[in-house]
Design a protein around this motif. Structure first.
Motif, mmCIF file in Angstrom:
data_model
loop_
_atom_site.group_PDB
_atom_site.id
_atom_site.type_symbol
_atom_site.label_atom_id
_atom_site.label_comp_id
_atom_site.label_asym_id
_atom_site.label_seq_id
_atom_site.Cartn_x
_atom_site.Cartn_y
_atom_site.Cartn_z
ATOM 1 N N THR A 157 0.840 -1.206 0.000
ATOM 2 C CA THR A 157 0.000 0.000 0.000
ATOM 3 C C THR A 157 0.878 1.261 0.000
ATOM 4 O O THR A 157 2.091 1.187 0.188
ATOM 5 N N HIS A 158 0.250 2.388 -0.161
ATOM 6 C CA HIS A 158 0.978 3.649 -0.333
ATOM 7 C C HIS A 158 1.741 4.037 0.931
ATOM 8 O O HIS A 158 1.130 4.291 1.970
ATOM 9 N N GLY A 159 3.050 4.083 0.819
ATOM 10 C CA GLY A 159 3.886 4.563 1.918
ATOM 11 C C GLY A 159 4.366 3.499 2.881
ATOM 12 O O GLY A 159 5.206 3.756 3.731
ATOM 13 N N ARG A 160 3.833 2.296 2.783
ATOM 14 C CA ARG A 160 4.056 1.304 3.845
ATOM 15 C C ARG A 160 5.060 0.223 3.491
ATOM 16 O O ARG A 160 5.229 -0.744 4.239
ATOM 17 N N ALA A 161 5.721 0.345 2.346
ATOM 18 C CA ALA A 161 6.590 -0.741 1.881
ATOM 19 C C ALA A 161 7.619 -1.140 2.941
ATOM 20 O O ALA A 161 7.864 -2.325 3.169
ATOM 21 N N ILE A 162 8.212 -0.158 3.596
ATOM 22 C CA ILE A 162 9.279 -0.471 4.556
ATOM 23 C C ILE A 162 8.715 -1.226 5.765
ATOM 24 O O ILE A 162 9.356 -2.134 6.290
ATOM 25 N N ALA A 163 7.517 -0.873 6.171
ATOM 26 C CA ALA A 163 6.907 -1.590 7.297
ATOM 27 C C ALA A 163 6.598 -3.038 6.910
ATOM 28 O O ALA A 163 6.833 -3.966 7.692
ATOM 29 N N TYR A 164 6.089 -3.256 5.703
ATOM 30 C CA TYR A 164 5.871 -4.621 5.221
ATOM 31 C C TYR A 164 7.213 -5.357 5.155
ATOM 32 O O TYR A 164 7.329 -6.510 5.564
ATOM 33 N N ALA A 165 8.230 -4.659 4.630
ATOM 34 C CA ALA A 165 9.548 -5.280 4.480
ATOM 35 C C ALA A 165 10.133 -5.672 5.831
ATOM 36 O O ALA A 165 10.882 -6.649 5.938
ATOM 37 N N THR A 166 9.771 -4.914 6.872
ATOM 38 C CA THR A 166 10.252 -5.231 8.221
ATOM 39 C C THR A 166 9.768 -6.619 8.643
ATOM 40 O O THR A 166 10.543 -7.427 9.163
ATOM 41 N N GLY A 167 8.495 -6.901 8.385
ATOM 42 C CA GLY A 167 7.960 -8.231 8.704
ATOM 43 C C GLY A 167 8.626 -9.314 7.873
ATOM 44 O O GLY A 167 8.927 -10.406 8.364
ATOM 45 N N VAL A 168 8.870 -9.008 6.596
ATOM 46 C CA VAL A 168 9.516 -9.987 5.714
ATOM 47 C C VAL A 168 10.929 -10.290 6.207
ATOM 48 O O VAL A 168 11.350 -11.444 6.295
ATOM 49 N N LYS A 169 11.658 -9.246 6.566
ATOM 50 C CA LYS A 169 13.055 -9.429 6.982
ATOM 51 C C LYS A 169 13.145 -10.204 8.292
ATOM 52 O O LYS A 169 14.030 -11.056 8.452
#
Lengths: 176, 287, 405
Positions: B76-88
């Motif tokens: 979603t808009h603006g949240r890529a890094i937060a999603y990536a945090t869960g992935v990492k």
């Protein structure tokens, strides 16, 4: 005070007096004895100084209410707590107060819990345990030993002994 | 014809063929960034199976999603890094890369950018800064230069742009660099370094949007924009000796920081090891 | 290492940390323990009253079980991290209350559209806006259903006691994993902060469900395709060499974006709805008390269900033929069952801590065939047995008068 099927107990004071912890310990003691128990609380957003109320319903039967509707026992550790809860005590109910901090306008019993905590226990913070001991002695709602077990489980590590001491002093006071 | 280009283009093996051609406009800097990223992956010999690429919303978010052939999470808009945090946290051994735009990562998602840098989580962010909200039609962005014309600053922009790379540096990232799409080789080198660093790494890639930005600011063609990047860029070593006045409107390029710092997922995993050992099934605490 | 929760080591750890027996704890804690028993090993959250105890319990307990707790910068980031972790294979959860639930809506929609299993706990408090932070309410029933934009299905569960919170959180994970959909646990500040006894079971007594994974590379090519005919696509997790593409834009069965073809959007959104519709009997759950000969049907949910049951029992003692229906799955709402029950009753009463939300669903199903009235209370104090009983008694009185006329 003899055991009835259900007892509604309300503890009232201000934030920082340990009212809610006292409620949790009393509830845990009831649970240890296999009684049904519901414990809820109501408090201000501030951690210290706002009103603080712990409610307990302890029963041999299933419990359907979530809050004290008519208290059989009201313990008030501060005037603020008393004023905001006195209406909830049923007629003929047991009012226990800190006799130096609360001026009730009805029949009551009690002791100067805060002063006892300061002078006899040596730690004002244990006022909640002194008052809890007094309440348990007066009501016989749960056994002394169950509360002691609950205290060991619930108070911060390293403070068990001083809390137990406070509870026992309060209990003694209540048997007088 | 397109087919022929893709078979001749060496980096095509890193792309999802079924998704091509890309939806990027002719002359867009996004293609250069995609090319630089693919070259960095190629030169480092990273297997795309060890990559997860995460993006947000906007033209720059489309650079890797869906075109790059790896696990790709288009969020979603603006949240890529937060999603990536869960992935990492879930896949600490994989390289997790975020490719998205300035409006996405530094505007609406600015808070996640700052806090991921503060945590120093091992994520590589390629932030494509084209000074504009391109996909929505060229509105003013938190990165738009002072005085520039956009569709929502039709007279001139009265706000000052955010210095993204400097902000992320202060927030605590391990690695921060800034280049433009004119500096392709430097960009590739910095992406390689960012991918190799353990910790939060940001490469800010200043990129041209001739359609939505250049056209309204006297740079109609991509070449004009690239020439502007060339003329207007100042190497960081030189910039250090320049006054704020002299730096007004310049693009400071180079490596802002490259430092070793404790990394978030490593810290988290060692905490878990410590706690689980203390409470766990071992004999050390058989009580 | 991805943990599902049913590994022998995990079972042993659970047994050691939380031995089977009686505990005295808050609803918030029971939710956290339910999640741990269900195999949740990733939690991302942001503090908010009255849900913070869930985060605190997870922060304390997860590392003991080799699980991850992270605190994000806000609720938007929390649910985003949960979605990211879920695609790596972790059973993941976040918990919040009204204001945070509002912030999570966009990414909740993303999770719904990308069929990402996760559990989102909303410890409802009085709203709107900041409202009464420390007080409970039941005002988020429709936000749970329609809070995120667009056509979408959702599953929401509402526990009625502390012990129920433990088991219903486990059920939330099971449904979420099985049907690849976010599941909401709609608890409230009262249950969240109420302490009572709960029996913690042996971990073997808990059914552990894990999402369906692709069994071949061919299946993995369709992360959003009905490859098994049950409308539930297997989930090709990240890190398994599948090159999975996941997007919140309208996508084809292979995951690639296609926002232009009307049929693609129509097919996807209809499948998401049909998936829940097809498995509805497995998803829906309710409880019924004294309904066989009931003339008045009380419908209640969540925290209000408990005093409602007390009131029904008191009513029965007084000879009033009143029964109780409690939806445990509140979305999809079990309205068909209420419609069935309504055929034999003269009146339906809906008791809830809001100004009338579930009542609207009940009315939608029974139409005008049976009168429906509400017992509504706001302000943060739970309904009491007496308050509900009063309404039952006066309703019974009214209908006696009517039949005497």
């Amino acid at each position: 005070m003899g055991w009835v099927i259900t007892m509604q107990i309300r503890l009232a004071g201000f934030g920082g007096q340990g009212v809610i912890l006292a409620g949790v310990i009393l509830g845990d003691a009831a649970a240890i004895e296999g009684l049904n128990v519901i414990q809820t609380q109501d408090y201000g957003s501030q951690s210290r100084g706002g009103h603080s109320i712990a409610d307990l319903i302890i029963s041999k039967d299933p419990i359907y209410d979530l809050i004290v509707t008519k208290a059989d026992v009201l313990l008030a550790l501060a005037q603020l707590g008393y004023d905001s809860t006195k209406e909830s005590l049923r007629e003929g109910g047991l009012l226990i107060v800190d006799t130096e901090l609360v001026q009730p306008d009805r029949e009551f019993t009690g002791a100067p819990f805060t002063r006892i905590a300061e002078e006899e226990v040596g730690l004002a913070l244990t006022v909640n345990m002194v008052a809890l001991g007094y309440l348990v002695a007066k009501t016989n709602i749960v056994k002394k030993e169950s509360v002691e077990e609950a205290i060991r489980r619930r108070v911060p590590k390293g403070t068990e002994e001083i809390n137990l001491k406070a509870f026992r002093i309060g209990y003694e006071e209540g048997t007088k | 014809m397109a087919k022929e280009i893709y078979t001749k283009y060496k980096m095509a093996k890193y792309l999802r063929k079924e998704a091509l051609p890309t939806a990027l406009c002719p002359g867009c800097g996004g293609g250069t960034v995609l090319n630089a990223f693919a070259n960095a992956i190629d030169q480092l010999g990273i297997d795309p199976r060890d990559l997860v690429v995460v993006s947000g919303i906007g033209c720059s978010a489309w650079i890797a999603s869906p075109y790059f052939l790896a696990d790709t999470l288009h969020t979603t808009h603006g949240r890529a890094i937060a999603y990536a945090t869960g992935v990492k946290v879930g896949l600490p051994d994989k390289k997790v890369v975020v490719i998205s735009g300035d409006g996405d990562l530094a505007g609406i998602g600015g808070n996640h950018l700052i806090h991921a840098a503060r945590r120093n989580i091992d994520i590589t962010v390629i932030l494509v800064n084209n000074f504009i909200y391109g996909m929505t039609g060229g509105q003013v962005a938190p990165t738009t230069p002072f005085g520039a014309i956009t569709t929502t600053s039709p007279y001139r922009n009265v706000e000052h742009p955010l210095n993204i790379a400097e902000t992320v540096t202060s927030a605590g990232a391990s690695y921060v660099a800034r280049w433009t799409t004119f500096h392709v080789y430097q960009l590739i080198e910095s992406i390689k370094r960012a991918l190799s660093v353990k910790g939060f790494a940001l490469v800010e890639a200043i990129s041209q949007c001739p359609v939505q930005f250049g056209r309204r600011n006297r740079m109609k063609t991509p070449t004009e924009m690239l020439r502007w990047f060339q003329r207007n860029s100042v190497l960081i070593s030189k910039a250090r000796n320049m006054s704020p006045n002299e730096l007004e409107g310049k693009i400071v390029v180079g490596e802002l920081v490259n430092r070793e710092k404790p990394e978030f997922t490593e810290e988290l995993n060692s905490l878990i090891e410590e706690v689980s050992k203390h409470y766990g099934l071992g004999d050390n605490n058989a009580d | 290492m991805i943990i599902r929760g049913d590994e022998p080591e995990q079972i042993e750890l659970l047994k050691k940390m939380y031995p089977k027996g009686n505990y005295f704890m808050q609803g918030d804690e029971a939710i956290a323990y339910g999640a741990l028993f269900a195999g949740c090993r990733f939690y991302a959250g942001y503090p908010i009253t009255p849900a913070s105890e869930i985060a605190e319990t997870m922060a304390r307990e997860l590392p003991k079980l080799k699980g991850y707790y992270i605190q994000m910068e806000d609720e938007i980031g929390s649910i985003a991290a949960v979605v990211g972790a879920s695609w790596t294979g972790f059973k993941s959860m976040t918990a919040t209350s009204g204001p945070g639930f509002s912030l999570m809506q966009e990414n909740l929609g993303y999770a719904i559209f990308t069929e990402t299993p996760l559990v989102l706990v909303d410890i409802q408090r009085s709203g709107p806006s900041t409202g009464q932070a420390t007080k409970g309410a039941q005002g988020d029933f429709f936000q749970a259903r329609w809070g995120t934009h667009g056509d979408h299905p959702i599953i929401a569960i509402s526990p009625t006691s502390v012990e129920d919170s433990f088991w219903e959180t486990i059920r939330a994970f099971s449904l979420s994993e099985k049907f690849r959909i976010p599941v909401l646990v709609l608890a409230d500040g009262i249950i969240g902060h109420t302490r009572e006894q709960i029996k913690i079971p042996d971990p073997e007594e808990v059914e552990i469900v894990y999402r369906k994974l692709p069994t071949s590379d061919e299946e993995a090519k369709y992360p959003f395709g009905d490859v098994h005919g049950d409308l539930i696509p297997p989930m090709p997790l990240f890190g398994h060499d599948y090159f999975t593409h996941v997007t919140g834009s309208t996508h084809k069965e292979n995951g690639l974006r296609d926002v232009y073809t009307p049929e693609v959007h129509d097919r996807l959104v209809r499948r998401l709805h049909k998936k829940i519709e097809l498995h509805k009997t497995e998803i829906q759950k309710w409880e019924e008390y004294y309904i066989e000969d009931a003339e008045i049907l009380l419908v209640s949910w969540g925290v209000s269900a408990r005093p409602s049951l007390g009131a029904v029992m008191e009513g029965r003692k007084k000879g009033i033929k009143v029964g109780l229906f409690i939806p445990k799955t509140v979305h999809p709402f079990p309205g068909e069952r209420i419609k069935e029950l309504s055929k034999n009753v003269q009146l339906i009463i809906v008791s809830e801590m809001n100004l009338g939300q579930v009542i609207l669903e009940v009315q939608r199903f029974v139409r005008d065939e049976v009168p429906v009235i509400g017992v509504n209370k706001i302000g943060g104090v739970p309904l009491t047995v007496e308050e509900i009983l009063k309404e039952i008694e006066s309703s019974a009185e009214r209908s006696r008068h009517r039949s005497a006329d």
